[in-house]
Design a protein around this motif. Structure first.
Motif, short mmCIF file in Angstrom:
data_model
loop_
_atom_site.label_atom_id
_atom_site.label_comp_id
_atom_site.label_asym_id
_atom_site.label_seq_id
_atom_site.Cartn_x
_atom_site.Cartn_y
_atom_site.Cartn_z
N ARG A 203 0.82 -1.21 0.00
CA ARG A 203 0.00 0.00 0.00
C ARG A 203 0.86 1.27 0.00
O ARG A 203 0.48 2.27 -0.60
CB ARG A 203 -0.93 -0.01 1.21
N ALA A 205 3.55 1.62 -1.53
CA ALA A 205 4.01 1.82 -2.90
C ALA A 205 2.90 2.44 -3.75
O ALA A 205 3.15 3.33 -4.57
CB ALA A 205 4.45 0.49 -3.50
N SER A 206 1.66 2.00 -3.53
CA SER A 206 0.57 2.51 -4.38
C SER A 206 -0.02 3.82 -3.87
O SER A 206 -0.45 4.67 -4.65
CB SER A 206 -0.53 1.46 -4.52
N SER A 207 -0.05 4.02 -2.57
CA SER A 207 -0.65 5.24 -1.99
C SER A 207 0.28 5.84 -0.94
O SER A 207 0.00 5.81 0.26
CB SER A 207 -2.00 4.90 -1.35
N PRO A 208 1.42 6.39 -1.41
CA PRO A 208 2.45 6.84 -0.46
C PRO A 208 1.99 7.96 0.49
O PRO A 208 2.56 8.12 1.56
CB PRO A 208 3.59 7.32 -1.37
N TRP A 209 0.96 8.71 0.08
CA TRP A 209 0.52 9.83 0.93
C TRP A 209 -0.11 9.36 2.24
O TRP A 209 -0.32 10.14 3.14
CB TRP A 209 -0.47 10.73 0.18
N LEU A 210 -0.40 8.05 2.32
CA LEU A 210 -1.02 7.53 3.55
C LEU A 210 0.04 7.14 4.58
O LEU A 210 -0.29 6.74 5.69
CB LEU A 210 -1.90 6.32 3.23
N LYS B 54 0.63 1.68 14.31
CA LYS B 54 1.05 2.77 13.43
C LYS B 54 0.56 4.08 14.05
O LYS B 54 -0.59 4.49 13.86
CB LYS B 54 0.42 2.56 12.04
N LEU B 125 -9.61 11.08 4.07
CA LEU B 125 -9.35 11.21 2.63
C LEU B 125 -10.13 10.16 1.85
O LEU B 125 -10.44 9.08 2.38
CB LEU B 125 -7.85 11.03 2.36
N MET B 128 -9.89 5.96 1.92
CA MET B 128 -9.40 5.47 3.22
C MET B 128 -10.42 4.56 3.88
O MET B 128 -11.61 4.61 3.57
CB MET B 128 -9.23 6.67 4.17
N PRO B 256 -2.73 15.05 0.70
CA PRO B 256 -1.49 14.95 -0.09
C PRO B 256 -1.23 16.22 -0.91
O PRO B 256 -2.17 16.92 -1.29
CB PRO B 256 -1.76 13.75 -1.02
N HIS B 260 2.10 13.79 -5.07
CA HIS B 260 1.20 12.86 -4.38
C HIS B 260 -0.26 13.23 -4.62
O HIS B 260 -1.13 12.37 -4.73
CB HIS B 260 1.49 12.85 -2.88
N MET B 263 -1.20 12.02 -8.06
CA MET B 263 -1.28 10.56 -8.01
C MET B 263 -2.58 10.13 -7.33
O MET B 263 -3.27 9.20 -7.77
CB MET B 263 -0.08 10.10 -7.15
N GLN B 267 -6.05 8.01 -8.64
CA GLN B 267 -6.55 6.82 -7.95
C GLN B 267 -7.99 7.00 -7.47
O GLN B 267 -8.82 6.12 -7.57
CB GLN B 267 -5.63 6.55 -6.75
#
Lengths: 211, 476
Positions: A203, A205-210, B54, B125, B128, B256, B260, B263, B267
């Motif tokens: 994830r 790699a695909s959605s780095p902003w997270l 996290k 976002l 999510m 973002p 980003h 991108m 998506q």
């Protein structure tokens, strides 16, 4: 969590649909930072004639004698029989905490709100779904027979009536397993820690902003 | 490829592991925390010696217990008069410090109701998964996110594992086509939907709101609708991503930026239900049919139109509903057949995670402007959803409009929506409230709640009883 295998107990009937979690445990008691001690305030606004306060002594408060849980015949009840959409509204886990602290181990209704249903299993409280017609029959029998008891056999997934008749019920296999063994599901999930980490790598790699 | 609903897509993109027993591990991107449902979860972590999986996924702010009067808000936690509330807010503060979780505390102007703060910060976002120990987490689904409320055990589970154990829900589409009439808001639409499908109508479902009326609705209106999906039984409410979503999110602190952002936009464009996706159930609503809504009873499904009447026993669909009506008449002090416009109000509350955003306050202020709260109304509260909403409203002069009209302008928090702080109804008092639940005792012991939109609440405050806001002369 306490394991649940088989329980017998007195059935208390609450003939009312859409019992919400505000009713099960009113908001002032949510100020507690503990998980226990909510039993005396279960259904507080229905059970007492005055307004309850957190951390107060409830022993001297005036009781609503008409309320089912205050009636002598239902003292010691551990099975609550009720109607559709039980536990709707707020996600407060204080609702199953209060029911469990009061002494209930089983709820029987035709449907539940999703969050309450989920929360119950995390606290050793078994919510059973039965058809409305079976529920109607149980209400009739409970109110007609003082001291009416049921036995709930989780392993065999049935309820044993006083006359020996069996009422089968469905339960999710994973939840049954956790309940019967009193398992903490955080421990179970952490057995999959490698899968979680692998997912995160993908994830990121695909959605780095997270991240 | 099989056509998918928005829910299917969000589910698939967060699936960590499908287990043999039918359950699945679903990854959680964001957890919002507040003081009421988190203390026992932190305690659980401490007892088990676990750390948050996290840290950056968590964001906390106190909201349910915080006082809303200026005098109690000048020195932070120490200013809270109620000692039990004070301990709970202090506990959140202590836990966030101990575990290193970002918190907007009482003195931070970004503090507010979690469901206002998350979107406002861009912490919510598109795409999510968002959870919070609060059923109104469904709000965040307005951003084409998969968001739902969880219990405290699950709050602890998410902190420890970043995952939830889930079973996939059913897909329910509420399609609202057409154009909403003047003065009709997301609140009226969602109350109307609840009236149609009932408070258990969405049980077991993820509820997507679609159709042309939703496509042209603002983010704030969409948030109001998703917020109340839970009052129709659906833990999840959702709206597909579009330009309105992108415009709202862009530039917010946690959103973002730069490459980003580009991108992400690419998506997020896929966060819509495919045209030929199959829903388990579809409910079609004509936007033109929706009038201003008012709840008369003690469940959100006990709702009618402002020009309607308290239903009679004969209107009940069965014996169970009939006895519900009888209890509600008694609790609410209303007669069957009574006109809604004949209900007099004692208090008015404009606020809550449903309706405390800037657009809500603007709508209420437009009605309040140049008018006065009726003498018979004891109190009319306006409680902004966050410190930033408050700041914006003051910049626009809305606070002055409210105060001149006789409303009280308060500090941000959940306030009278659930009366965990000092803001509450007295027994027997009727309240026009922009909140989400009219349950017995919800806004105070013996209090009688009527759910309405912000403009309807402001109009009721001025008239002293319910009036149709569409016939209320607006001072432009």
């Amino acid at each position: 969590m306490k394991a649940f295998v088989k329980q017998s107990g007195i059935v208390a009937p609450m003939d009312r649909a859409n019992i919400d979690t505000d009713m099960i445990i009113p908001k002032q008691f949510l100020k507690s930072i503990k998980r226990s001690g909510f039993g005396p305030n279960l259904f507080d606004e229905l059970r007492y004639l005055d307004e309850g306060q957190p951390d107060a002594d409830n022993s001297g408060r005036p009781l609503n004698q008409d309320f089912v849980l205050n009636q002598p015949r239902y003292q010691g009840a551990s099975i609550l029989l009720t109607r559709e959409n039980f536990g709707c509204g707020s996600s407060r886990e204080h609702a199953p905490w209060a029911l469990e602290d009061f002494g209930f181990q089983v709820i029987i209704a035709s449907s539940y709100a999703d969050i309450f249903f989920n929360n119950s299993f995390k606290n050793g409280l078994l919510p059973i779904v039965l058809d409305e017609t079976i529920i109607d029959g149980l209400f009739a029998e409970v109110t007609a027979t003082e001291g009416y008891e049921l036995t709930v056999d989780l392993e065999n997934q049935n309820i044993v009536k006083p006359n020996g008749d069996l009422i089968p019920f469905e339960v999710d296999a994973f939840r049954k397993h956790c309940l019967m063994n009193g398992l903490d599901d955080i421990g179970l999930t952490l057995q999959d820690a490698d899968d979680i980490t692998a997912y995160e790598v993908k994830r990121k790699a695909s959605s780095p902003w997270l991240f | 490829m099989t056509a998918k609903t928005l829910y299917d897509k969000l589910w698939d993109s967060h699936l960590v592991k499908q287990r043999d027993d039918g359950t699945a591990l679903i990854y959680i991107d964001r957890q919002l925390l507040h003081e009421v449902t988190s203390p026992q979860a932190f305690e659980g972590l401490r007892i088990a010696g676990r750390k948050p999986w996290k840290l950056s996924a968590n964001l906390a702010t106190p909201d349910h217990n915080v006082p809303t009067t200026k005098t109690e808000r000048t020195i932070g936690i120490q200013g809270i008069q109620d000692p039990v509330s004070k301990i709970q807010v202090q506990t959140l503060d202590d836990n966030c410090n101990e575990f290193g979780i970002t918190q907007f505390d009482m003195m931070d102007k970004r503090q507010g109701i979690v469901h206002v703060v998350g979107p406002e910060q861009g912490a919510t976002l598109p795409g999510m998964t968002v959870v919070c120990g609060d059923s109104h987490t469904a709000t965040h689904g307005a951003f084409a996110a998969l968001a739902h409320g969880i219990g405290t055990s699950e709050v602890e589970h998410v902190m420890a594992t970043q995952c939830l154990i889930q079973r996939k829900m059913k897909n329910l589409l509420i399609r609202v086509d057409g154009e909403l009439g003047e003065g009709i808001t997301g609140k009226d639409v969602v109350l109307h939907v609840i009236g149609v499908i009932g408070t258990a109508g969405g049980n077991g479902c993820a509820m997507e709101f679609g159709g042309s009326a939703i496509r042209s609705m603002s983010m704030e209106g969409r948030m109001t609708m998703c917020n109340m999906a839970i009052e129709a039984g659906a833990r999840v409410g959702m709206v597909a991503f579009d330009q309105i979503t992108a415009d709202y999110v862009k530039g917010r602190d946690f959103a973002p930026k730069g490459d980003h952002w580009e991108m992400a936009l690419e998506q997020w464009a896929d966060l819509v239900s495919d045209e030929d996706a199959v829903f388990d159930k579809v409910v079609e609503i004509k936007a033109e049919d929706i009038k201003p809504q008012v709840t008369w009873g003690t469940s959100p499904e006990m709702v009618t139109t402002v020009d309607g009447f308290v239903p009679r026993l004969g209107d009940a669909k069965d014996e169970v509903e009939r006895s519900g009506f009888e209890r509600a008449y008694k609790y609410m002090g209303l007669e069957p057949g009574q006109a809604i416009t004949d209900i007099n109000l004692d208090r008015v509350f404009i606020g809550s995670c449903t309706n405390s955003r800037i657009e809500d306050l603007r709508a209420a202020a437009a009605v309040a402007k140049g008018n006065k709260v009726a003498n018979s109304v004891i109190q009319a509260l306006v409680v902004p959803g966050s410190g930033l909403v408050k700041e914006q409203a003051e910049k626009e002069g809305l606070d002055k409009i409210f105060v001149e009209a006789g409303f009280e302008w308060r500090e941000p928090g959940c306030s009278m929506c659930l009366a965990m702080n000092a803001d509450k109804l007295g027994a027997g008092e009727h309240c026009a409230s922009t909140s989400n639940r009219n349950f017995e005792g919800r806004q105070g012991y013996g209090g009688r709640t009527h759910l309405v939109s912000p403009a309807m609440a402001a109009a009721a405050a001025i008239a002293g009883h319910f009036v149709d806001v569409r016939q209320f002369e607006l001072v432009k």
